[in-house]
Enzyme design. Structure first.
Site, short mmCIF file in Angstrom:
data_model
loop_
_atom_site.label_atom_id
_atom_site.label_comp_id
_atom_site.label_asym_id
_atom_site.label_seq_id
_atom_site.Cartn_x
_atom_site.Cartn_y
_atom_site.Cartn_z
N SER A 131 0.81 -1.24 -0.03
CA SER A 131 0.12 0.01 -0.02
C SER A 131 0.85 1.19 -0.04
O SER A 131 1.84 1.28 0.64
CB SER A 131 -0.81 0.24 1.21
OG SER A 131 -1.49 1.22 1.52
N TYR A 144 -2.00 -0.06 10.06
CA TYR A 144 -2.04 -0.59 8.83
C TYR A 144 -0.82 -0.21 7.97
O TYR A 144 -0.27 -1.05 7.70
CB TYR A 144 -3.28 0.14 8.10
CG TYR A 144 -3.50 -0.40 6.75
CD1 TYR A 144 -3.88 -1.57 6.42
CD2 TYR A 144 -3.08 0.49 5.56
CE1 TYR A 144 -4.11 -2.08 5.16
CE2 TYR A 144 -3.37 -0.09 4.17
CZ TYR A 144 -3.74 -1.29 4.08
OH TYR A 144 -4.03 -1.42 2.73
#
Length: 268
Positions: A131, A144
């Protein structure tokens, strides 16, 4: 066209499904994984194998079945992941552990499971879906960011370790795409009694970013380019211009300036 065998974790929906469907159209022999095949009775885009990246026995069983059918695995795409948001202080320990188990340890388990076969073949490609958030610590998304950032780094090391076996490792870091990830994300409840009064607004903004995100087919097309490249590099990014540019800005700008940009973006 290609008859390469591709295995995609988390292939029953979202980005994983988009990748699998696109590669199948291009002639690849695609298999996806899902934690529960019974939950997708009408899925017929490509074959699904039941697999939970948190369970080593589940992984070994699925890989064994794949090799029984195909005799090889040419490309592993570690796509399965889970979102998590919340103030670090208020995020439950078990939620943190689960996020790392899926986003970081899961890809490692999958990689370990396919490496013996790829060494035997003397070739293979492992693509980790990370990501853009993994390149920076984002407020209320720190766990995250950390799980995806850790995967970026370990991939750099793994790439050098397996190079002599004819195996290549690459990372693809997407920005925001319109998928169902928000529905499956763990988010710490925004309590009225919480001292983190900006969290609720930030959470809404994050959900809006996903809803307004691009078409996952962009990720699928980037994956195809990586697979088709004779010598893929380690880091790739796909997403909106500003999202991709933010990675370069973090590297180029003074730290405090970049931090101020994030604070302004998230209205903190």
């Amino acid at each position: 066209m290609s008859d390469k065998v591709v295995l995609i974790t988390g292939g029953s929906s979202g980005i994983g499904k988009a990748i699998g469907s696109y590669l199948k159209q291009k002639g690849y022999r695609v298999y996806g994984t899902t934690r529960s095949i019974s939950a997708h009775p009408d899925f017929n885009d490509f074959p699904l194998l039941e697999l939970d990246v948190r369970e080593p026995k589940s992984i070994q069983t699925a890989i064994h079945r794949l090799l029984e059918k195909e005799g090889r695995v040419d490309v592993l795409i570690n796509n399965a992941g889970v979102g998590i948001t919340g103030p670090l202080e208020e995020t439950p320990e078990n939620a943190i552990m689960n996020a790392f188990d899926i986003n970081f340890h899961g890809p490692l388990r999958m990689t370990k499971a396919v490496l013996p076969q790829m060494r035997k073949q003397k070739n293979g490609l492992i693509i980790n879906i990370t990501s853009i958030a993994g390149y920076m610590g984002l407020p209320y998304r720190g766990i995250y960011s950390a799980s995806k950032g850790a995967l970026e780094l370990v991939s750099e090391a793994l790439r050098m370790e397996v190079r002599s076996f004819g195996i290549t490792v690459a990372n693809l870091a997407p920005g925001d795409y319109a998928t169902n990830i928000a529905a499956g994300r763990f988010h710490t409840a925004a309590s009225k009694d919480s001292p983190y009064t900006t969290y609720a607004d930030t959470l809404n903004a994050l959900n809006d970013d996903v809803d307004q995100g691009g078409d996952p087919i962009e990720v699928a097309k980037s994956i195809l380019k990586i697979i088709a490249h004779p010598s893929p590099k380690i880091h790739y990014k796909v997403g909106a211009f500003l999202q991709k540019t933010s990675v370069s800005l973090k590297r180029l700008l003074p730290q405090k300036v970049f931090e101020k940009m994030l604070l302004k973006h998230y209205k903190l």
